[in-house]
Structures are given as structure tokens and as C-alpha cells.
Scaffold this active site. Sequence first.
Site, mmCIF file in Angstrom:
data_model
loop_
_atom_site.group_PDB
_atom_site.id
_atom_site.type_symbol
_atom_site.label_atom_id
_atom_site.label_comp_id
_atom_site.label_asym_id
_atom_site.label_seq_id
_atom_site.Cartn_x
_atom_site.Cartn_y
_atom_site.Cartn_z
ATOM 1 N N GLY A 60 22.136 44.839 32.547
ATOM 2 C CA GLY A 60 22.100 43.561 33.249
ATOM 3 C C GLY A 60 21.590 43.760 34.660
ATOM 4 O O GLY A 60 21.817 44.817 35.254
ATOM 5 N N GLN A 65 20.175 41.702 43.445
ATOM 6 C CA GLN A 65 20.093 43.175 43.401
ATOM 7 C C GLN A 65 18.690 43.689 43.730
ATOM 8 O O GLN A 65 18.504 44.888 43.941
ATOM 9 C CB GLN A 65 20.507 43.707 42.023
ATOM 10 N N CYS A 105 27.543 49.422 37.816
ATOM 11 C CA CYS A 105 26.587 48.497 38.438
ATOM 12 C C CYS A 105 25.446 49.310 39.030
ATOM 13 O O CYS A 105 25.688 50.315 39.699
ATOM 14 C CB CYS A 105 27.284 47.695 39.537
ATOM 15 N N LEU A 106 24.220 48.873 38.781
ATOM 16 C CA LEU A 106 23.059 49.588 39.316
ATOM 17 C C LEU A 106 23.080 49.622 40.843
ATOM 18 O O LEU A 106 22.499 50.517 41.435
ATOM 19 C CB LEU A 106 21.763 48.939 38.818
ATOM 20 N N HIS A 147 29.823 39.637 34.997
ATOM 21 C CA HIS A 147 29.499 40.619 36.038
ATOM 22 C C HIS A 147 28.234 40.179 36.800
ATOM 23 O O HIS A 147 28.210 40.181 38.034
ATOM 24 C CB HIS A 147 29.293 41.991 35.385
ATOM 25 N N GLU A 148 27.203 39.791 36.057
ATOM 26 C CA GLU A 148 25.943 39.380 36.685
ATOM 27 C C GLU A 148 26.115 38.072 37.447
ATOM 28 O O GLU A 148 25.561 37.895 38.533
ATOM 29 C CB GLU A 148 24.829 39.240 35.637
ATOM 30 N N HIS A 151 27.347 38.510 40.906
ATOM 31 C CA HIS A 151 26.332 38.898 41.897
ATOM 32 C C HIS A 151 25.773 37.671 42.619
ATOM 33 O O HIS A 151 25.427 37.743 43.795
ATOM 34 C CB HIS A 151 25.174 39.647 41.226
HETATM 35 C C1 QAP Z 1 26.789 45.402 34.349
HETATM 36 O O1 QAP Z 1 25.463 47.258 34.877
HETATM 37 C C2 QAP Z 1 27.779 45.907 33.341
HETATM 38 O O2 QAP Z 1 26.025 53.731 38.030
HETATM 39 C C3 QAP Z 1 25.423 46.013 34.237
HETATM 40 O O3 QAP Z 1 24.192 55.605 37.448
HETATM 41 C C4 QAP Z 1 27.929 47.258 33.068
HETATM 42 O O4 QAP Z 1 23.725 48.039 33.730
HETATM 43 C C5 QAP Z 1 28.576 45.021 32.672
HETATM 44 C C6 QAP Z 1 24.061 51.907 35.557
HETATM 45 C C7 QAP Z 1 28.851 47.690 32.140
HETATM 46 C C8 QAP Z 1 29.498 45.464 31.733
HETATM 47 C C9 QAP Z 1 29.629 46.794 31.454
HETATM 48 C C10 QAP Z 1 25.029 52.204 36.491
HETATM 49 C C11 QAP Z 1 23.106 52.876 35.271
HETATM 50 C C12 QAP Z 1 23.984 50.615 34.879
HETATM 51 C C13 QAP Z 1 25.069 53.430 37.110
HETATM 52 C C14 QAP Z 1 24.582 48.258 34.517
HETATM 53 C C15 QAP Z 1 24.104 54.404 36.815
HETATM 54 C C16 QAP Z 1 23.131 54.114 35.893
HETATM 55 C C17 QAP Z 1 24.757 49.555 35.177
HETATM 56 CO CO CO Z 2 25.995 44.764 38.952
#
Ligand code: QAP
Ligand code: CO
Length: 179
Positions: A60, A65, A105-106, A147-148, A151
Amino acid sequence: MSLLSRDAALEQGLSLLTVELEADAEVLRRKSEPVQDFGPSLEQFCQRMFVLMKESNGIGLAAPQVGVLERIFVVQLAENEPAYTFVNPEIEPVGDWVEESEEGCLSVPGIYAALSRSQRIVVRARDAKGRPFESGAEDLLAVCIQHENDHLEGILFIDYLKRSQQKQIRKHFERGSEP
Ligand code: QAP
Ligand code: CO
């Protein structure tokens, strides 16, 4: 500069804001405005959001972001799952099924933590072409959409954690990744 218009972002290329940088963190904390311009640049912007999300191994990504304070996010849980674009979304929980699951979270790289969210929601939004739709979501999809959507309000998942955990995370980013 961290804060950009949609067109400026398209022109200079999308790049991720993270809490590691003070100026980025400030933008990530701001509330986004509803999309008013549903011109062709919206679809282009959403496509580039998907590209950046996949390059970054995310599921997401929300416009703030990448420094664009407009109410837009994209979600795709896996390559073989549908790709969703949400513009000006409105979210409502359905029932009271709440569960804890791990999130990342990215914009908060390397940090993962469990938190509770509604496991069933309904979303009303517009797609990348500006067409309105309504959709139900459950489990990981519902969690990711919430989550999104946070943001767009300037809320990060770490804000829901205990003060002690938040302090640890702040420390982690203050001193970088050294032991
Ligand atoms: C939100 O987040 C989410 O730290 C999206 O090193 C995530 O895509 C909602 C990511 C999980 C529900 C469950 C994070 C990639 C990706 C990092 C993401 C990383 C590499 C996060
Ligand atoms: Co995020």
C-alpha cells in the site's frame, strides 16, 4: 523539497518520504486535501504510485508518502491480487470484529508492530478515472486500507503504539541504525 503538487511529482519522479528526515516527517504529519482535479494526470500519478510501491516491496502507498497532500492511495496485496486505487475515500467499519495484526510502513522503514484494527469495512471512493465505487473489504485488505487512509489524516501506525514503544522508535531513528 518534500511537499509537491501532483504534476511536479510526476515531472521530477516519485520518491518516498520517510520519518528519518525531519522535513519529510513534517509533511507525513499533515492532513491531505480532497482531489478536485480529475484530469488525466490523476491516472498517470496513480500508475506511478503502483510502480514505486512494487519497487519498494510494499502492499500500500498513499500520496502524502511521496509528498503530495491529496486524498489518494493505492493497494495491491500481491502480484496475483487486484490493484485498487482509492481517491477521496470514506471508510466505515462493519460490525465490531477487531483483531491484532503486524503492520509496517514504507515511510517508517524497518519497523514492524502489531496493532488492532477493524477486520471488516466498507469503502466509498473514486477510482483513478474519477468514477465512484463502493466496496467491502476484510482481513489484510481492510487493515491495509485503514492504514493508508490514516496517512491522509497525517497519522502513522506507530502513533497507536504504547508511549514506551514510540520512544524506542524515535531513538532508533535519532541515532540511525547503529547498535
Ligand atoms: C501498510 O505497508 C501495511 O519497513 C503498507 O523495510 C503493511 O507496504 C498494512 C515495507 C502491513 C498492513 C500490513 C516496510 C517494505 C512495506 C518496510 C507496506 C520495509 C520494506 C510496507
Ligand atoms: Co504507511
